[in-house]
Design an enzyme around this catalytic site. Structure first.
Site, PDB file in Angstrom:
ATOM      1  N   CYS A  82       0.911  -1.287   0.177  1.00 44.34           N
ATOM      2  CA  CYS A  82      -0.017  -0.116   0.067  1.00 44.34           C
ATOM      3  C   CYS A  82       0.887   1.337  -0.128  1.00 44.34           C
ATOM      4  O   CYS A  82       1.979   1.322   0.695  1.00 44.34           O
ATOM      5  CB  CYS A  82      -1.017   0.069   1.238  1.00 44.34           C
ATOM      6  SG  CYS A  82      -1.883   1.670   1.598  1.00 44.34           S
ATOM      7  N   CYS A  85       0.573   3.174   3.582  1.00 48.43           N
ATOM      8  CA  CYS A  85       1.256   2.481   4.837  1.00 48.43           C
ATOM      9  C   CYS A  85       2.219   1.605   4.655  1.00 48.43           C
ATOM     10  O   CYS A  85       2.814   1.116   5.622  1.00 48.43           O
ATOM     11  CB  CYS A  85       0.060   2.254   5.767  1.00 48.43           C
ATOM     12  SG  CYS A  85      -0.666   0.695   5.334  1.00 48.43           S
ATOM     13  N   CYS A 130      -7.192  -1.012   2.043  1.00 50.61           N
ATOM     14  CA  CYS A 130      -6.027  -1.440   2.964  1.00 50.61           C
ATOM     15  C   CYS A 130      -6.549  -1.736   4.390  1.00 50.61           C
ATOM     16  O   CYS A 130      -7.347  -0.676   4.692  1.00 50.61           O
ATOM     17  CB  CYS A 130      -4.987  -0.356   2.998  1.00 50.61           C
ATOM     18  SG  CYS A 130      -3.716  -0.717   4.065  1.00 50.61           S
ATOM     19  N   CYS A 133      -4.571   1.284   6.987  1.00 52.51           N
ATOM     20  CA  CYS A 133      -4.727   2.663   6.859  1.00 52.51           C
ATOM     21  C   CYS A 133      -6.304   2.889   5.992  1.00 52.51           C
ATOM     22  O   CYS A 133      -6.521   4.390   6.062  1.00 52.51           O
ATOM     23  CB  CYS A 133      -3.680   3.552   6.041  1.00 52.51           C
ATOM     24  SG  CYS A 133      -3.842   3.035   4.140  1.00 52.51           S
ATOM     25  N   CYS A 153      -9.023  -5.629  -9.036  1.00 47.74           N
ATOM     26  CA  CYS A 153      -8.568  -4.678  -9.918  1.00 47.74           C
ATOM     27  C   CYS A 153      -8.018  -3.406  -9.031  1.00 47.74           C
ATOM     28  O   CYS A 153      -8.877  -2.791  -8.412  1.00 47.74           O
ATOM     29  CB  CYS A 153      -9.684  -4.263 -10.788  1.00 47.74           C
ATOM     30  SG  CYS A 153      -9.444  -3.327 -12.106  1.00 47.74           S
TER      31      CYS A 153
END
Length: 164
Positions: A82, A85, A130, A133, A153
């Site tokens: 991510c 984070c 995520c 975060c 996706c």
């Protein structure tokens, strides 16, 4: 053009958005990351931390234009994390060319995402974010390859690739 889930036209087309549709529900607020310090970062702080389009996608659920991410062509071994984070989300061996214009994966690291139903384009889709975060990444559909049959996706600007 990108369309924010909050209805702000940033740029993009509805047809492109529709390409990226829906398995089950999960609630990241009850996950192991519920007390993460990343969840206490203010919108202004996120704006300072993230590049412009990454900020719009991760924090305001925008969508990047298809076929614009350099990660579409990434073929090395490694992990996709991510951008908000750096939580590991996907392994490179799960990536495949879905021909949608966005980096796509058929599996995700256990516990790394949460989902919710999204009606932004008028039809229900499963959005994923995520787990640490809560940054928006994309949508998951039931049209992926074996062994899972899923297609995660992902907006490329929401990821960082870490080579093995």
């Amino acid at each position: 053009m990108i369309l924010s889930r909050r209805g702000v036209l940033l740029s993009g087309s509805a047809a492109a958005l529709a390409a990226c549709s829906s398995p089950g529900e999960a609630d990241a607020s009850t996950a192991q990351y519920a007390n993460s310090p990343f969840r206490r970062i203010t919108d202004a702080q996120w704006r300072e931390r993230l590049p412009g389009l990454s900020y719009q996608v991760l924090r305001h659920e925008a969508t990047e234009r298809p076929y614009t991410s350099p990660l579409n062509d990434e073929r090395r071994r490694g992990t996709y994390v991510c951008r908000g984070c750096e939580l590991p989300l996907f392994r490179s061996e799960w990536k495949y060319d879905s021909r949608t214009g966005w980096p796509s994966f058929y599996d995700v690291i256990d516990g790394a995402i949460g989902t919710k139903t999204d009606f932004a384009i008028g039809i229900p889709r499963t959005e994923y974010h995520c787990a640490r975060c809560l940054g928006h990444h994309g949508h998951v559909f039931n049209d992926g390859p074996r062994p899972t049959g899923l297609r995660y996706c992902n907006n490329g600007v929401a990821l960082i690739f870490r080579p093995a």
